[in-house]
Design a protein around this motif. Structure first.
Motif, PDB file in Angstrom:
ATOM      1  N   GLY A 478      58.640  83.557  96.692  1.00 47.87           N
ATOM      2  CA  GLY A 478      60.040  83.157  96.845  1.00 47.87           C
ATOM      3  C   GLY A 478      60.653  83.674  98.126  1.00 47.87           C
ATOM      4  N   GLY A 479      60.257  84.899  98.503  1.00 45.96           N
ATOM      5  CA  GLY A 479      60.784  85.453  99.746  1.00 45.96           C
ATOM      6  C   GLY A 479      60.363  84.646 100.957  1.00 45.96           C
ATOM      7  N   ASN A 495      65.723  84.238  90.222  1.00 47.41           N
ATOM      8  CA  ASN A 495      65.685  83.474  88.968  1.00 47.41           C
ATOM      9  C   ASN A 495      64.252  83.241  88.484  1.00 47.41           C
ATOM     10  OD1 ASN A 495      68.469  83.263  88.833  1.00 47.41           O
ATOM     11  ND2 ASN A 495      68.530  81.298  89.908  1.00 47.41           N
ATOM     12  N   SER A 496      63.324  82.975  89.432  1.00 47.56           N
ATOM     13  CA  SER A 496      61.937  82.702  89.048  1.00 47.56           C
ATOM     14  C   SER A 496      61.284  83.917  88.402  1.00 47.56           C
ATOM     15  CB  SER A 496      61.117  82.273  90.279  1.00 47.56           C
ATOM     16  OG  SER A 496      61.625  81.082  90.819  1.00 47.56           O
ATOM     17  N   GLY A 497      61.677  85.109  88.827  1.00 48.69           N
ATOM     18  CA  GLY A 497      61.088  86.320  88.267  1.00 48.69           C
ATOM     19  C   GLY A 497      61.848  86.883  87.096  1.00 48.69           C
ATOM     20  N   ARG A 498      62.928  86.220  86.692  1.00 45.36           N
ATOM     21  CA  ARG A 498      63.785  86.762  85.635  1.00 45.36           C
ATOM     22  C   ARG A 498      63.138  86.658  84.260  1.00 45.36           C
ATOM     23  NH1 ARG A 498      69.753  84.470  85.688  1.00 45.36           N
ATOM     24  NH2 ARG A 498      68.716  82.701  84.671  1.00 45.36           N
ATOM     25  N   ASN A 499      62.366  85.605  84.031  1.00 45.77           N
ATOM     26  CA  ASN A 499      61.661  85.454  82.759  1.00 45.77           C
ATOM     27  C   ASN A 499      60.184  85.244  83.056  1.00 45.77           C
ATOM     28  OD1 ASN A 499      60.584  84.681  80.259  1.00 45.77           O
ATOM     29  ND2 ASN A 499      62.513  83.755  79.617  1.00 45.77           N
ATOM     30  N   PRO A 500      59.430  86.347  83.260  1.00 45.44           N
ATOM     31  CA  PRO A 500      58.023  86.212  83.678  1.00 45.44           C
ATOM     32  C   PRO A 500      57.148  85.499  82.661  1.00 45.44           C
ATOM     33  CG  PRO A 500      58.554  88.501  83.083  1.00 45.44           C
ATOM     34  CD  PRO A 500      59.857  87.753  83.138  1.00 45.44           C
ATOM     35  N   ARG A 501      57.457  85.640  81.355  1.00 44.73           N
ATOM     36  CA  ARG A 501      56.652  84.951  80.349  1.00 44.73           C
ATOM     37  C   ARG A 501      56.735  83.443  80.554  1.00 44.73           C
ATOM     38  NH1 ARG A 501      55.269  87.980  75.725  1.00 44.73           N
ATOM     39  NH2 ARG A 501      56.173  90.070  75.682  1.00 44.73           N
ATOM     40  N   ARG A 502      57.949  82.954  80.704  1.00 46.94           N
ATOM     41  CA  ARG A 502      58.134  81.514  80.860  1.00 46.94           C
ATOM     42  C   ARG A 502      57.528  81.037  82.169  1.00 46.94           C
ATOM     43  NH1 ARG A 502      64.106  79.979  80.790  1.00 46.94           N
ATOM     44  NH2 ARG A 502      63.851  80.745  78.668  1.00 46.94           N
ATOM     45  N   ALA A 792      61.094  75.621  91.277  1.00 50.76           N
ATOM     46  CA  ALA A 792      59.924  74.815  90.881  1.00 50.76           C
ATOM     47  C   ALA A 792      58.782  74.981  91.877  1.00 50.76           C
ATOM     48  CB  ALA A 792      60.319  73.345  90.776  1.00 50.76           C
ATOM     49  N   VAL A 793      59.099  75.009  93.169  1.00 52.27           N
ATOM     50  CA  VAL A 793      58.067  75.176  94.193  1.00 52.27           C
ATOM     51  C   VAL A 793      57.384  76.531  94.052  1.00 52.27           C
ATOM     52  CG1 VAL A 793      57.670  75.419  96.675  1.00 52.27           C
ATOM     53  CG2 VAL A 793      59.133  73.576  95.819  1.00 52.27           C
ATOM     54  N   GLN A 794      58.167  77.567  93.781  1.00 51.98           N
ATOM     55  CA  GLN A 794      57.595  78.912  93.613  1.00 51.98           C
ATOM     56  C   GLN A 794      56.650  78.961  92.419  1.00 51.98           C
ATOM     57  OE1 GLN A 794      61.044  81.484  93.419  1.00 51.98           O
ATOM     58  NE2 GLN A 794      61.863  80.531  95.265  1.00 51.98           N
TER      59      GLN A 794
END
Length: 866
Positions: A478-479, A495-502, A792-794
């Protein structure tokens, strides 16, 4: 009574919940549909093929009471046996029923254009008038019956598809050479269809043109009225045993028996196709499983308040669990039923695609069996329920007060236990794969099994530890990806790392697809590198003449003869195969017509390799292991159908050569085999699959090539290639095989893309308040769209990178195990790898298109008020 009433109430709640969230329902059902559609389509397609081939088998044996064929596949019978068969009591008519594979061309705009059959057979066959014919009815519908070696009749569907007319000239090429003919008539036959091209020439001319003039392969017999096929078969067998003992055990069967054998062979071939297709259907279903599980996890997380309210109203934990499972059953049934319907459509599409290539089969319709409906239906429901089981248990275990809190509770559960188990499984998988690689003294089968077990461990371990791994990796991606987008990019990375399970579960569907593609791609690249390597070492002649790139048709003997007459050619040598065993060593036999050293790749170990006299040369390691020495007389044998071998002659071992992968264990000169050809099905010549040509130095390479192409112009199947081009032609076969695999694996990738769309769409619903707040504090619609797209790209890039690492690692392990099977080179398709990563980024953009638009349209005040 109260329990039944409560259960009925919960069922109504579940049904109303499904009806109230239609988009959520559609997205969940879609994952089930894709997996089950492929399995249903696979079963229906193979069942339909079975029905088609059964019809063809029945048609081809109709009217044939007895079939007399050579005792071994590839061996021959004397043609004058037909007269003896006709004199046996009970025989009404006898036909020579040989079929010779040919390639056909017609002249268009001054050039020869090959008639493409798209994989369907093209045969030359003997013509008999209807009153004399044995077998399916054949009748001329336009023109006249063929007469003499210059005329043929063509089947009506081929004439229609290739615009062939009576009087048109054709060039027909078989293993012996090319033959100019004219179409005298067009015939109808009840088994016609697809891309089949059948040329018929009257029987005497067929014998002169397409056989050696003295041997054939098969005769079809019709019984006199009142004589049963079984009785006639018995009489023919007795007569042959008494009058022709020199022929050995001639194969005599009724037409029905031949049909049953053909049907059994088709069943075996189709069962492999069926297993192959179902395997890929199951891969799609496994990928869909992760998506379904992810979807139900998100749905449960979004409905925590609803569950809390139900719990506070007295609904038991078990009732909530059963309620979610009930919804999964509904989704599984609906999705599976739609998948079965989609499977019917998929089967029709497959037939349409096959038909468009000209290789279509007579379409007998889609055959829908009980198994092709029940199997995908049961699998779809089971997979859906299993996927929903863990979320259902979480729903039942929720505490009312805790669930009243906003947000996704699943993101707050610890990852330590899951990650620990994942690391252990991953390391055990790596260890198993390495053991398989390092056990070089064991057989390929056990080593491959160990690598397979290791692959399973690696995949399961990756799935379990992926959430913990995704936290640093996704934020790092993401960075990089979000840097050009400033604050929006940083917010997307957070946001992408906020819910790692999902994030991990969503990405894993893509990981699995990419890993399979990377592994197969590495296998294909290594196969091509190995072929290029051993052909480069084995073939160093100036040019190589070969047949079509699919390897299904030999170089005509007349082409070899013509090349030897070309000015500037020093030597030309033909290389082919015959089903002969040398010295009892069952390693396959190459046949050389000419000097094998012309290839440039044979290195002598002992003796003379030129084969200027009838004889055999062998790999020095094979010769040492078998105890052969130069000068030994080695028996030449042919294996009979019932197991034992029959000696047909001897050949002198004239020399040995260093191991050579192209030429194999031994080479026999055609001069040694030519007198024995009738016993091994060679006819007047061996089947030549490559001709090695060296110039005499009097002309340059380009002029030599031009002269070779001119000399073989009428041999329409011949290609004049450099050794490098010849190696590339062999690699084309690998690409064709891999393209089929990639097309099937594309389904898993499509399911993964839909999973990302699914997750993002549900994510937008869940984050409605958050997005509304962003809009309220000044975020523009375009910024919200970019944020969702970057997320989505991440996720896509993370899934692709993990998949590439797994795929290349497992690919390397399998290649190390297969090194003893001829895969001597290990190659990484870096272009394909980079392409997959870039394509995964594009997948993210495409997957985010609809959810991003949906998010940008959230009304701030309404969302905040929810």
């Amino acid at each position: 009574m109260a329990a039944r009433s409560s259960a009925a109430t919960m069922r109504r709640v579940s049904l109303r919940n499904l009806a109230a969230h239609k988009i959520r329902l559609v997205l969940t059902v879609l994952a089930v549909v894709l997996g089950t559609a492929f399995i249903a389509g696979s079963l229906m397609f193979t069942s339909s093929l079975q029905k088609t081939f059964d019809t063809l088998t029945e048609s081809t044996t109709r009217g044939i009471d007895v079939v007399v064929s050579a005792p071994q596949s590839g061996s021959s019978l004397p043609l004058d046996l037909g007269d003896d068969l006709a004199g046996i009591p009970g025989v009404d008519k006898v036909n020579l029923s040989d079929q010779v594979t040919v390639v056909v061309a017609t002249e268009k705009d001054g050039t020869q254009e090959t008639l493409q059959t798209g994989g369907a057979p093209a045969f030359a066959m003997p013509w008999y008038e209807p009153d004399d014919a044995v077998g399916p009815e054949t009748g001329i519908v336009d023109g006249t019956s063929p007469r003499g070696p210059d005329e043929v009749a063509v089947n009506s569907t081929a004439a229609e598809s290739h615009d062939l007319t009576v009087g048109q000239k054709l060039t027909v090429v078989d293993a012996s050479g090319s033959h100019p003919v004219t179409i005298s008539g067009i015939y109808d036959i009840d088994i016609d269809g697809g891309g089949f091209l059948g040329l018929m020439m009257d029987e005497p001319a067929f014998v002169d043109t397409f056989t050696d003039g003295s041997t054939g392969n098969e005769f079809s017999l019709a019984a006199t009225p009142g004589t049963s096929p079984d009785t006639l078969a018995s009489q023919v067998s007795d007569s042959l045993a008494a009058d022709h003992p020199e022929l050995g055990d001639v194969d005599v069967k009724t037409g029905a028996q031949v049909g049953e054998e053909q049907a059994a062979q088709i069943d075996e071939a189709l069962s492999f196709v069926n297993y192959f297709l179902i395997a890929f259907g199951l891969i799609a279903l496994v990928v869909g499983t992760f998506i379904i599980a992810n979807t139900f996890s998100m749905i449960v997380a979004q409905r925590m308040r609803e569950f809390a309210l139900l719990r506070s109203l007295g609904v038991a934990s078990r009732q909530l669990t059963v309620s979610v499972v009930f919804e999964a059953v509904i989704v599984g049934i609906v999705g599976s039923l739609l998948g079965v319907l989609a499977g019917i459509g998929l089967t029709q599409v497959i037939y349409a695609v096959i038909g468009s290539t000209g290789a279509g089969l007579p379409n007998t319709g889609v055959d829908i069996t009980v198994g092709s409906v029940l199997l995908p239906l049961v699998l779809g429901v089971i997979v859906t329920v299993l996927s929903a089981w863990a979320p259902a248990r979480r729903a039942g275990a929720v505490r009312p007060v805790e669930a009243m809190r906003s947000g996704d509770q699943s993101s707050r559960s610890p990852l330590r236990g899951r990650t620990t188990v994942g690391v252990v499984l991953f390391l055990l998988g790596v260890a198993a794969a390495l053991v398989g690689v390092l056990l070089s003294g064991s057989g390929t089968g056990p080593r491959a099994a160990l690598v397979g077990v290791g692959a399973l461990g690696v995949i399961l371990g990756t799935f379990l530890l992926s959430p913990a791994l995704s936290i640093p990796v996704v934020r790092g991606i993401g960075g990089v990806v979000g840097a050009p987008f400033g604050q929006v990019g940083r917010l997307a990375a957070t946001n992408s790392g906020r819910n790692p399970r999902r994030t991990a579960t969503t990405a894993f569907a893509l990981t699995l697809g990419v890993a399979l593609v990377a592994c197969i791609g590495m296998l294909g690249a290594s196969m091509k590198a190995s072929i290029s390597g051993f052909i480069g070492d084995s073939v160093q002649s100036d040019y190589v003449l070969s047949g079509p790139s699919n390897g299904a048709f030999p170089v005509p003997q007349s082409a070899l003869d013509a090349v030897r007459e070309v000015d500037g050619v020093e030597a030309a040598t033909g290389f082919g195969f015959l089903p002969v065993t040398v010295g009892g060593f069952s390693g396959g036999t190459g046949v050389i017509e000419g000097d094998p050293t012309v290839s440039g790749g044979l290195v002598a170990a002992e003796g003379d390799l030129s084969l200027d006299a009838p004889g055999v040369i062998a790999d020095e390691e094979v010769a040492a292991s078998e105890g052969w020495t130069v000068g030994d007389e080695l028996p030449l044998t042919v294996r009979m159908p019932d197991g034992p071998e029959r000696e047909i002659g001897e050949a002198t071992l004239q020399g040995t050569y260093e191991p050579n992968e192209l030429f194999g264990q031994h080479l026999v000169s055609w001069s040694a085999l030519e007198p024995l050809a009738a016993q091994v099905g060679g006819g007047a010549s061996a089947n030549i699959y490559a001709v090695f040509v060296n110039g005499d130095g009097s002309i340059d390479a380009d002029t030599l090539r031009d002269r070779l192409e001119e000399a073989t112009a009428d041999q329409i199947v011949v290609q004049v290639l450099t050794p490098e081009e010849y190696a590339g032609e062999q690699a084309v076969l690998i690409d064709q095989m891999l393209n089929v695999l990639y097309a099937l694996l594309a389904l898993a990738v499509i399911v993964a893309v839909l999973g990302i769309i699914n997750t993002l769409a549900l994510n937008v619903i869940e984050r409605r308040q958050e997005i509304g707040m962003l809009r309220a504090v000044g975020a523009l619609r375009g910024q919200v769209r970019r944020m969702i797209t970057l997320e989505a790209v991440q996720i896509s890039l993370y899934g692709a990178l993990v998949g590439v690492v797994i795929g290349l690692g497992l690919g390397w392990a399998f290649l190390e195990v297969l090194a003893g099977e001829g895969l001597t080179e290990t190659a990484v398709p870096w272009g394909q790898v980079v392409g997959m990563v870039v394509a995964s980024g594009v997948v993210g953009v495409v997957a985010a298109a609809w959810p991003a638009v949906k998010a940008s349209r959230v009304r701030p005040l309404e969302a905040i008020a929810d």
